[in-house]
Design a protein around this motif. Sequence first.
Motif, short mmCIF file in Angstrom:
data_model
loop_
_atom_site.label_atom_id
_atom_site.label_comp_id
_atom_site.label_asym_id
_atom_site.label_seq_id
_atom_site.Cartn_x
_atom_site.Cartn_y
_atom_site.Cartn_z
N LEU A 129 0.83 -1.19 0.00
CA LEU A 129 0.00 0.00 0.00
C LEU A 129 0.87 1.25 0.00
O LEU A 129 1.73 1.40 0.85
N HIS A 130 0.67 2.12 -0.98
CA HIS A 130 1.36 3.41 -1.07
C HIS A 130 0.31 4.49 -0.86
O HIS A 130 -0.67 4.55 -1.58
N LEU A 131 0.56 5.33 0.13
CA LEU A 131 -0.36 6.43 0.44
C LEU A 131 0.44 7.71 0.59
O LEU A 131 1.66 7.68 0.79
N GLY A 132 -0.25 8.83 0.57
CA GLY A 132 0.39 10.08 0.91
C GLY A 132 0.78 10.04 2.38
O GLY A 132 0.14 9.38 3.19
N VAL A 133 1.84 10.74 2.74
CA VAL A 133 2.32 10.75 4.12
C VAL A 133 1.23 11.24 5.06
O VAL A 133 0.98 10.62 6.11
#
Length: 147
Positions: A38-42
Motif C-alpha cells: 500500500l502506497h499512500l500520501g504521508v
Amino acid sequence: MPSFVGDPRHERLVAVLVPLLRRSCPPGGGGFGGSYELHLGVDEAEELGGVDLIRSALRKAGRSLGWSRLQTFGGSFPQAAVAGVVDRREIPEEFAVAVEGYQLARGRASAEVIGRTWQDGKPRAVPGSVFVVAQEFRAAYAEGATR
C-alpha cells in the motif's frame, strides 16, 4: 513496535485489510502466495494512525488468514508512505503451479500494459499496481466507515 491492542483505528484497518489480502492470493493457490503493498500520501497514512499502525494491521490481517510466516515492511518517505505484507509460507506442491502461473501472468500483463503505454503514450491502470491498490484500499476503507 508499539502495541495497538484495543486501538479502534487498528481494528478498523484489520477489518478492511482481511478481504483485500484474501483477494491478493492467487486463484487456485489454496490461500498461499498473497501479498499486499500500500502506497499512500504521508498525511493520509498519518490520519490512519501512521505506518507502524498500518504495518501492525497488515500483520494481524495476514495472520488471520493463516499466514503463519509473513514479512511486513514499510516506511515514510518525502513523497509517500509505504506498508506491505508478504505471505512467506512454503507453498505446498499441489498449489505451486497455480501460484507460479498467477505470478507469471501478472508480470506479463504488467509488461504488456507498460509496452502499450510506451507505444501510444496513454496511461493505463495495471491491476495490482500501486495506483490501483491504493484506490481499492481507499474505497474499502470509506465503505467500512459507512457500515
